[in-house]
Design a protein around this motif. Structure first.
Motif, PDB file in Angstrom:
ATOM      1  N   ARG A 105       0.853  -1.188   0.000  1.00 27.85           N
ATOM      2  CA  ARG A 105       0.000   0.000   0.000  1.00 27.85           C
ATOM      3  C   ARG A 105       0.890   1.239   0.000  1.00 27.85           C
ATOM      4  O   ARG A 105       1.834   1.326   0.775  1.00 27.85           O
ATOM      5  N   LEU A 106       0.572   2.190  -0.843  1.00 28.70           N
ATOM      6  CA  LEU A 106       1.328   3.437  -0.895  1.00 28.70           C
ATOM      7  C   LEU A 106       1.212   4.173   0.436  1.00 28.70           C
ATOM      8  O   LEU A 106       0.139   4.226   1.038  1.00 28.70           O
ATOM      9  N   VAL A 107       2.312   4.754   0.898  1.00 28.98           N
ATOM     10  CA  VAL A 107       2.296   5.430   2.197  1.00 28.98           C
ATOM     11  C   VAL A 107       1.619   6.793   2.118  1.00 28.98           C
ATOM     12  O   VAL A 107       1.160   7.329   3.138  1.00 28.98           O
ATOM     13  N   THR A 108       1.556   7.379   0.926  1.00 25.94           N
ATOM     14  CA  THR A 108       0.918   8.677   0.747  1.00 25.94           C
ATOM     15  C   THR A 108       0.665   8.870  -0.740  1.00 25.94           C
ATOM     16  O   THR A 108       1.051   8.029  -1.560  1.00 25.94           O
ATOM     17  N   HIS A 109       0.029   9.975  -1.101  1.00 22.22           N
ATOM     18  CA  HIS A 109      -0.197  10.276  -2.518  1.00 22.22           C
ATOM     19  C   HIS A 109      -0.255  11.778  -2.677  1.00 22.22           C
ATOM     20  O   HIS A 109      -0.826  12.490  -1.852  1.00 22.22           O
ATOM     21  N   GLN A 124       3.845   6.194  -8.887  1.00 21.89           N
ATOM     22  CA  GLN A 124       2.574   5.659  -8.385  1.00 21.89           C
ATOM     23  C   GLN A 124       1.968   6.555  -7.308  1.00 21.89           C
ATOM     24  O   GLN A 124       0.751   6.573  -7.127  1.00 21.89           O
ATOM     25  N   MET A 125       2.814   7.318  -6.615  1.00 22.64           N
ATOM     26  CA  MET A 125       2.328   8.261  -5.611  1.00 22.64           C
ATOM     27  C   MET A 125       2.009   9.630  -6.208  1.00 22.64           C
ATOM     28  O   MET A 125       1.718  10.574  -5.474  1.00 22.64           O
ATOM     29  N   GLY A 126       2.090   9.757  -7.527  1.00 19.38           N
ATOM     30  CA  GLY A 126       1.707  10.988  -8.190  1.00 19.38           C
ATOM     31  C   GLY A 126       2.758  12.074  -8.192  1.00 19.38           C
ATOM     32  O   GLY A 126       2.444  13.250  -8.423  1.00 19.38           O
ATOM     33  N   LEU A 127       4.030  11.731  -7.975  1.00 20.58           N
ATOM     34  CA  LEU A 127       5.079  12.729  -7.839  1.00 20.58           C
ATOM     35  C   LEU A 127       5.887  12.963  -9.114  1.00 20.58           C
ATOM     36  O   LEU A 127       6.834  13.751  -9.108  1.00 20.58           O
ATOM     37  N   ALA A 128       5.541  12.299 -10.201  1.00 24.47           N
ATOM     38  CA  ALA A 128       6.107  12.577 -11.533  1.00 24.47           C
ATOM     39  C   ALA A 128       7.622  12.783 -11.509  1.00 24.47           C
ATOM     40  O   ALA A 128       8.124  13.852 -11.856  1.00 24.47           O
ATOM     41  N   PRO A 129       8.400  11.788 -11.117  1.00 28.86           N
ATOM     42  CA  PRO A 129       9.848  11.972 -10.981  1.00 28.86           C
ATOM     43  C   PRO A 129      10.542  12.195 -12.319  1.00 28.86           C
ATOM     44  O   PRO A 129      10.065  11.762 -13.372  1.00 28.86           O
TER      45      PRO A 129
END
Length: 562
Positions: free
Chosen positions: A89-93, A124-129
């Motif tokens: 599970r992702l820790v944050t988003h 996956q957490m939406g941070l667009a690396p």
């Protein structure tokens, strides 16, 4: 669900025997067991005449069967317990407007296993690396690597060490690790590999592997997933500098990266997912005052035997069984001079490969394809060394310059180039000749697999040996000791090829509990090059953990469950 561990059945048991064995173990009638799945399958080959399979299974009871009562009945049995939750599970988003907010995107330097999983989880957490990889895309990189192997032409930025997929792409593709894994992050790594095209068996066999050809297409699929989630992968981008400024809260903080062409990318959070061969980057970090420390590593040779010799020694009459596959081994010897000699990165049915990343130096490594059907087995036979062994200042005490390990590696890699005769030929010697201290003039039944080729020589010639004397002595003592464990290991025609120097990073980019550099906030040392992993699985797990820590810090939130 209920998990059964250590359920043992004969090697050749019919598949239909597994369900009755589960029922008997749990004391259930057939209609009380709805289903079961194999979570792990390994084998015990200590008795070659009676090899057994060992299962870990997750069982679903039929409706109406009291799971709690069954568990209570087996409360003193350590091998029957509730099945753990292995879901990731992702820790944050990130909020939906993260990209539009103008906040600096996280930067990942390096696209090996660690950088790959750091970038994937960040995406996956939406941070667009933004991923910066000095090498080339994996298929172009493969052509460059074959250019060295077949034609002796080295591309210093695209080879076994550098390029999409990292050094693990040209390896055995081993997908197991001995790291502590209470959160089951290795399961996350394996699951992502299966989604990318790996065979599903890697989820349950005890020592899964993939091999180079399959890794290539999988890495391309995972790259596409990162890009579809907003990530950006830029190849041919060598980072030459960091922008580090004083922080308003005291100390120093990273503010961006500088590329070889002069371009600057603003960033407050940078993952340094370097490989263990990023020597120019290590020098840059030292010059920028990033905290580094020297660490132990190992040096040695690659040893080759006929795979059949290893199979028969390990499996006896069961050699060649499809479930067992090509046999591997793990050996350790404590030499009389105080050195430890051990096998490293054993590649069943594989080849020895040219793994240098610098001109006029020879480095060896091993790899296998998924089939593991090449004629020879190979492994590193290496000797542990400490920072005191490789310090360059001549002192006996005090801290060792963290860059000294690289200088030490280069000495022996250059010597190997000389002993091989140039052209990236490697020096080699028959085991029988090495033990008896005489040069080899030719190879016999065991032909070297290393390309561009191997020059027969004396790996221990006085004053011009391929390794320090203490390492040569320890290996010479270890080979007969290994023969006592694996019959045929010290066979005269077995082959030693030099040199194996890059078993792990020669330094550590030390970090704190928050995964950030000890003295540069926002800088996240990660993976094998930073000294925190050793192999595909541990590097992938480290990438996940670093990505989580970075996201929590960047978004200013607590991790889920805190």
């Amino acid at each position: 669900m209920i998990r059964i561990t250590e359920l043992r059945l004969p090697l050749d048991h019919p598949a239909a025997d597994l369900r009755p064995a589960v029922l008997a173990r749990l004391g259930l009638a057939d209609d009380e067991l709805q289903a079961f799945t194999v979570f792990k399958r390994s084998f015990d080959a200590r008795k070659r005449s009676a090899i057994v399979l060992i299962y870990t299974l997750d069982c679903v009871l039929a409706p109406g069967v009291d799971e709690g009562a069954l568990l209570q009945r087996f409360e003193r049995d350590p091998h029957i317990r509730p099945s753990p939750d292995t879901a990731y599970r992702l820790v944050t988003h990130a909020p939906a407007d993260f990209r539009a907010s103008g906040r600096a995107r996280p930067v990942v330097i390096g696209f090996g296993p660690c950088g790959l999983f750091a970038a994937l989880v960040l995406a996956q957490m939406g941070l667009a690396p933004i991923v910066l990889e000095r090498g080339r895309p994996v298929r172009e990189r493969t052509k460059d690597t074959w250019g060295l192997w077949r034609q002796g032409v080295l591309n210093p930025d695209s080879n076994v060490q550098f390029g999409e997929g990292g050094a693990g792409t040209f390896s055995d593709g081993k997908l197991w690790s001995q790291i502590s894994d209470p959160r089951h992050l290795t399961r996350k790594v394996l699951t992502e590999f299966v989604k990318a095209g790996a065979p599903e068996e890697i989820l349950f066999v005890a020592k899964p592997h993939i091999g180079t050809f399959r890794l290539v297409s999988m890495i391309e699929k995972m790259r596409a997933d990162i890009e579809a989630l907003g990530g950006e992968i830029r190849f041919g981008q060598r980072v030459t500098d960091l922008r580090i400024e004083a922080s308003a809260l005291g100390g120093r903080r990273v503010r961006g990266v500088v590329l070889a062409g002069g371009e600057e990318i603003a960033a407050s959070h940078v993952v340094m997912a370097l490989g263990h061969s990023a020597r120019d980057t290590f020098v840059m970090l030292a010059e920028r005052g990033v905290y580094l420390e020297a660490k132990p590593f190992s040096i040695g040779f690659r040893v080759e035997h006929p795979q059949g010799v290893i199979d028969r020694a390990r499996f006896g009459a069961s050699a060649g069984h499809p479930i067992l596959g090509a046999a591997d081994y793990k050996l350790v010897h404590h030499a009389s001079n105080g050195r430890s000699v051990y096998s490293f990165c054993m590649c069943p049915g594989g080849t020895v490969v040219a793994a240098t990343s610098e001109p006029e130096r020879v480095v060896t490594n091993g790899m296998s394809q998924y089939s593991r059907n090449e004629r020879n087995a190979n492994a590193g036979i290496v000797v542990g060394i400490s920072p005191q062994d490789y310090r360059q200042d001549g002192r006996k005490n005090g801290p060792v310059n963290p860059l000294d390990g690289m200088a030490f590696q280069r000495i022996w890699e250059s010597r190997a180039f000389e002993l091989g005769g140039g052209g990236y030929l490697a020096p080699g010697q028959r085991v029988g000749d090495f033990v008896k201290r005489r040069p080899s003039t030719a190879f016999d039944t065991v032909q070297p697999s290393y390309k561009p080729g191997v020059t027969p020589t004396d790996l221990a010639q006085p004053g011009r040996g391929s390794l320090p004397d203490y390492a040569l002595d320890a290996i010479r003592e270890a080979l007969p000791a290994f023969e006592r464990q694996i019959k045929g290991f010290a066979m005269p025609d077995a082959l030693l090829t030099g040199v194996e120097t890059r078993t792990s990073s020669p330094l550590r980019i030390t970090r704190g509990k928050n995964y950030q550099s000890l003295n540069v906030a926002g800088l996240y040392p990660a993976g094998e090059g930073a000294g925190y992993a050793g192999g595909i699985m541990s590097a992938g797990v480290d990438g996940i953990e670093v990505a989580e820590a970075l996201a929590v810090d960047l978004l200013g939130v607590s991790a889920a469950g805190d």
